[in-house]
Scaffold this active site. Sequence first.
Site, PDB file in Angstrom:
ATOM      1  N   PRO A   1       7.510  -0.759   4.962  1.00 42.87           N
ATOM      2  CA  PRO A   1       6.390  -0.927   4.028  1.00 42.87           C
ATOM      3  C   PRO A   1       5.094  -1.302   4.739  1.00 42.87           C
ATOM      4  CG  PRO A   1       7.813  -2.858   3.970  1.00 42.87           C
ATOM      5  CD  PRO A   1       8.490  -1.855   4.873  1.00 42.87           C
ATOM      6  N   VAL A   2       3.975  -0.967   4.084  1.00 43.03           N
ATOM      7  CA  VAL A   2       2.645  -1.320   4.582  1.00 43.03           C
ATOM      8  C   VAL A   2       1.957  -2.156   3.504  1.00 43.03           C
ATOM      9  CG1 VAL A   2       0.424  -0.475   5.426  1.00 43.03           C
ATOM     10  CG2 VAL A   2       2.508   0.814   5.911  1.00 43.03           C
TER      11      VAL A   2
ATOM     12  N   ASP B   1       4.087  13.948  14.571  1.00 49.05           N
ATOM     13  CA  ASP B   1       4.319  13.708  13.142  1.00 49.05           C
ATOM     14  C   ASP B   1       3.013  13.796  12.351  1.00 49.05           C
ATOM     15  OD1 ASP B   1       5.956  13.271  10.951  1.00 49.05           O
ATOM     16  OD2 ASP B   1       5.843  11.094  11.089  1.00 49.05           O
TER      17      ASP B   1
ATOM     18  N   PHE C   1       8.768   3.981   8.891  1.00 48.78           N
ATOM     19  CA  PHE C   1       8.764   2.745   9.659  1.00 48.78           C
ATOM     20  C   PHE C   1       9.130   1.563   8.778  1.00 48.78           C
ATOM     21  CE2 PHE C   1       7.013   0.430  13.358  1.00 48.78           C
ATOM     22  CZ  PHE C   1       6.841  -0.819  12.812  1.00 48.78           C
TER      23      PHE C   1
ATOM     24  N   LYS D   1       1.724  -3.305   8.844  1.00 47.13           N
ATOM     25  CA  LYS D   1       2.850  -2.364   8.856  1.00 47.13           C
ATOM     26  C   LYS D   1       4.075  -3.122   9.353  1.00 47.13           C
ATOM     27  CE  LYS D   1       3.699   2.298  10.678  1.00 47.13           C
ATOM     28  NZ  LYS D   1       3.162   3.288  11.628  1.00 47.13           N
TER      29      LYS D   1
ATOM     30  N   LEU E   1       0.813  -1.217   0.000  1.00 52.04           N
ATOM     31  CA  LEU E   1       0.000   0.000   0.000  1.00 52.04           C
ATOM     32  C   LEU E   1       0.841   1.260   0.000  1.00 52.04           C
ATOM     33  CD1 LEU E   1      -2.670  -1.047   2.663  1.00 52.04           C
ATOM     34  CD2 LEU E   1      -2.964  -0.983   0.188  1.00 52.04           C
ATOM     35  N   GLY E   2       2.032   1.178   0.565  1.00 55.70           N
ATOM     36  CA  GLY E   2       2.876   2.369   0.636  1.00 55.70           C
ATOM     37  C   GLY E   2       4.138   2.088   1.417  1.00 55.70           C
ATOM     38  N   GLN E   3       4.947   3.115   1.572  1.00 51.98           N
ATOM     39  CA  GLN E   3       6.222   3.009   2.265  1.00 51.98           C
ATOM     40  C   GLN E   3       6.389   4.226   3.162  1.00 51.98           C
ATOM     41  OE1 GLN E   3       8.708   0.516   1.656  1.00 51.98           O
ATOM     42  NE2 GLN E   3      10.011   1.355   3.258  1.00 51.98           N
ATOM     43  N   GLY E   4       6.640   3.992   4.433  1.00 48.94           N
ATOM     44  CA  GLY E   4       6.857   5.102   5.355  1.00 48.94           C
ATOM     45  C   GLY E   4       8.212   4.985   6.011  1.00 48.94           C
TER      46      GLY E   4
END
Length: 483
Positions: A177-178, A289, A175, A192, A170-173
């Site tokens: 990948p999700v 954040d 923390f 997560k 779904l995405g990358q933060g």
Amino acid sequence: EVEGKQDGFFKLETMKVPYFAERSSANEDKCKDQCSNNCSCKAYAYEIGVGCMIWTHNLIDIRKLPSGGTNLYIRVAHEELDRKDMKLVIILSVIVGIIAIAICTFFAWRWFAKRKAMKENSKVQRLDLGEAYANFSTEKVNPARLQDLLVFNFEELANATNNFQLANKLGQGGFGPVYKGKLQDGQEIAVKRLSKASGQGQEEFMNEVMVISNLQHRNLVRLLGCCVEREENMLIYEYMPNKSLDSFLFDPQRQSLLDWPKRFNIIKGISRGLLYLHRDSRLRIIHRDLKASNILLDDDLNPKISDFGLARIFGGNQDQAATKRLVGTYGYMSPEYAMEGRFSEKSDVFSFGVLLLEIVSGRKNTSFYHEEFELTLLGYAWKLWNDNNVIDLVDPLISESGFKMEIIRCVNVGLLCVQEFVKDRPNMPTVVSMLNSEIKDLPAAKQPAFTVRRGAYDSASSSNQNQQICSINDVTVTLMEGR
């Protein structure tokens, strides 16, 4: 019988007899006759005190005993009785049967042992989480809520995400990948996964578990559980089908889906979530954040604040704290945090103000560029506010929406939230009242922080122009860990 020749019996000594025998009181000779005269009979045995036993079905679980046992007579065709290797054939058949049973027993034992180990591992993980929290924080939290947290095993999450395939990402933060996943009961989840290469570690992971497991609010994302196994740290959240706010707000193809009523609902939802964190929950939480990518949207585009890895818990009388390790996202940090490491409720208020102006303008603060004045988004909003031309800040998709006064009021609130000094910013209860028009007359805003881009300041200094510029340092700190 074959051509007048009767079937015979092959004798196996000291055997454990099969299950499911048909018993009778016949003596040993008549027992043999009963089996011979019954076409379905496959074996017989006679034991004193037990009597005659015959078997008409498959011979299950026969084996030779080292001592004792019973003589078992296996029915065979007459021509087979003359074969010298008949005994070997029968013995091999028995051995093969025993091996097959042993293999089945072994795999059954392995399956039950694995199930028991998984249950024990789950209990250990629950215990470890509780002990980790006891060592991690001295703040008063609800241990029962923590113990109620679901603990998933690695295999379960690997299956749910199809082995963490890229198609499910779904995405990358900051923390890691999700991934989107689907449990066996059909429930969709967001997984997560802590990246070992990220700047965050066990402390941030445990911090997020401890903080959000003790929070419940409709504008906060719901934590379903976690996984601490095989050196893996994972958090499992409710799945948000519309992903994050930035995927709508800064995408030219999807911006039009956010009309002003939806944007205003998102603004108010975020403010209610922050108010809960700061004042209404049993714990006082500073998020640290807050940004568009950390605002998730549900099916109806209602906002939910997420990502509590950097959050901090304040004690009852504590109103600010300091740190030498700056973490957060450039463009959303308050000046006192970015330059001095001090943070408080008002730090979140500053981030909220930046986010509010982004929602109204449809433009991202960190990538905003104004060629003529080299202003930040905050500086551009301040210039247009002073020029009584706020409508030029507003996203064209909503500027003709008929909500002009409501939009201008939101810009005013946003400018108040991004004030240079902490004392000039409202707290979240006041912000919520302002947005709900419970406070009719808003105070006049002063020049906000971080109005001019660094390049503009450098040029101004080199040309010796005596311009008064507030907060020209839009902060590059060597210790900062940008996300």
